[in-house]
Design a protein around this motif. Structure first.
Motif, mmCIF file in Angstrom:
data_model
loop_
_atom_site.group_PDB
_atom_site.id
_atom_site.type_symbol
_atom_site.label_atom_id
_atom_site.label_comp_id
_atom_site.label_asym_id
_atom_site.label_seq_id
_atom_site.Cartn_x
_atom_site.Cartn_y
_atom_site.Cartn_z
ATOM 1 N N PHE A 208 0.832 -1.206 0.000
ATOM 2 C CA PHE A 208 0.000 0.000 0.000
ATOM 3 C C PHE A 208 0.864 1.253 0.000
ATOM 4 C CE2 PHE A 208 -2.360 3.200 2.619
ATOM 5 C CZ PHE A 208 -3.292 3.545 1.642
ATOM 6 N N PRO A 278 -2.207 -4.069 -3.152
ATOM 7 C CA PRO A 278 -2.390 -2.745 -2.556
ATOM 8 C C PRO A 278 -3.646 -2.644 -1.693
ATOM 9 C CG PRO A 278 -1.739 -2.537 -4.846
ATOM 10 C CD PRO A 278 -2.006 -3.989 -4.611
ATOM 11 N N ALA A 282 -3.882 -1.730 2.227
ATOM 12 C CA ALA A 282 -4.758 -0.671 2.745
ATOM 13 C C ALA A 282 -5.656 -1.186 3.864
ATOM 14 C CB ALA A 282 -5.610 -0.107 1.613
#
Length: 303
Positions: A208, A278, A282
Motif C-alpha cells: 500500500f 495494494p 490498505a
C-alpha cells in the motif's frame, strides 16, 4: 517485556501497521516470509485448541451458516456495491477476492483477549477457511476477465500446505502426545504467537505504501474503500447476530472483519489482479483498529 506486549497487543497491532507504512523497505523485505509465518501461526493456534470440543463446534449448523454469510453473502453485497460505484475491473476483482477470504487465524487469540468465546471464533474461522477454495474459485469464474489460467496442481498443493497441513499436524500431535504435557508446552509457547500476529500488518502494508508513493490520490481511495469493506463485514455480521446477544454479535462481527488475505494470496497468487495486494495493504490499518473499537463497544453497548 513479553507480558507488556501481550497486555497491550490490541493497541500495538495498530502501531505495528503504521510502522510498516513508515518503513516500506523493511515491510517489503518481510513480505516473502509471511507464508511461512502464516503456516506456523495456523498450526500453533490449532494446537492450542481442544480438538474434541472444536470438532463438536464444527458439526454445528450455526457455524456453517456463519461461514456462508462470511463468504458468499459478503461477496454478493461487496460486488453489488462495487458495481454501483463503477469500480474498474481490477478493483472489483480485488474487493470480491477480499470478501471471499476466510477469517484470520489470529482472530481467536484476539477474541480471547477481549474475553469472548475463542473456541467459537476458531470454529467460525476454520469453517470460513474450508469454504475458501470454493469462494475464491467462484470469484475468479465470475469476475476475472478472459480465461482463468489456474495451475490446478499448484493450487491444490497450496491448499494442502496452508489449510489442511496445519489441521493434520494438530490432529496428529493431539493424538500421540499426552494432553497434560502438551498443554504445559503450549502454555510456554503461546504467548510468543502474538509476535507472529504482528508480522502480518507490518509485512502486508508495504504494498500500500508503494501505491501511496506512486499515486497518493489513488492510495487514499483504496484506503477509504478498505474502511468501507471493514464496515460492511463488521456491520452486517453484527446485525445478523445481534439477536443472539452482544458477546456473540461482537465475536461474529470481528471474526467477519478479520480476513486472512495472505492465505488467499498464497493460494490464488496473481490471479486476483494487480489491485489485490495494494488493497490488502490498505486493509491492514482499519483492520488493526477494529479490536480496540470492539473493546470500546463491549463497554458501551447493552445486551
Amino acid at each position: 517485556m513479553l507480558a507488556f506486549v501481550v497486555r497491550h497487543s490490541l493497541l500495538l497491532m495498530f502501531l505495528i501497521a503504521v510502522l510498516g507504512f513508515l518503513l516500506p523497505g523493511i515491510s517489503l523485505a518481510i513480505f516473502p516470509f509471511l507464508p511461512i509465518v502464516l503456516f506456523f501461526l495456523m498450526a500453533l493456534t490449532l494446537l492450542g485448541m481442544k480438538q474434541k470440543l472444536l470438532v463438536e463446534r464444527l458439526k454445528s449448523f450455526a457455524v456453517w451458516r456463519y461461514a456462508l454469510l462470511h463468504s458468499f453473502m459478503m461477496m454478493l453485497v461487496v460486488a453489488l456495491f462495487a458495481k454501483l460505484l463503477s469500480f474498474d475491473h481490477d478493483l472489483l476483482l480485488a474487493v470480491v477476492g477480499v470478501a471471499a477470504t476466510g477469517s484470520l487465524f489470529a482472530t481467536p487469540a484476539i477474541i480471547r483477549a477481549l474475553g469472548f468465546d475463542s473456541l467459537g471464533a476458531m470454529a467460525m474461522t476454520i469453517a470460513s477457511t474450508l469454504l475458501l477454495p470454493i469462494s475464491i474459485m467462484m470469484a475468479l469464474l465470475l469476475f476475472q476477465e478472459g480465461r482463468i489460467d489456474l495451475d490446478l496442481v499448484t493450487y491444490f498443493i497450496r491448499l494442502v500446505i496452508f489449510i489442511f497441513g496445519p489441521m493434520l499436524i494438530s490432529f496428529i500431535v493431539h493424538g500421540f502426545c499426552p494432553e497434560e504435557k502438551l498443554q504445559r508446552v503450549l502454555a510456554k509457547i503461546s504467548p510468543y504467537t502474538i509476535l507472529l500476529v504482528f508480522a502480518f500488518p507490518f509485512g502486508l502494508v508495504g504494498s500500500f505504501r508503494l501505491l501511496f508513493d506512486e499515486d497518493p490520490w489513488m492510495a487514499l481511495n483504496y484506503f477509504l474503500i478498505a474502511i468501507g469493506l471493514c464496515c460492511i463485514f463488521f456491520g452486517l455480521a453484527y446485525c445478523f447476530y445481534q439477536r443472539c446477544g452482544k458477546a456473540v454479535a461482537l465475536t461474529a462481527a470481528l471474526t467477519s472483519a478479520n480476513r486472512n488475505v495472505l492465505l488467499t494470496y498464497s493460494i490464488a497468487g496473481g490471479l486476483l489482479g494487480p489491485a489485490f495486494l495494494p488493497m490488502v495493504g490498505a486493509l491492514q490499518i482499519p483492520t488493526s483498529v477494529l479490536p480496540v473499537i470492539v473493546r470500546w463497544l463491549n463497554k458501551v453497548l447493552k445486551d
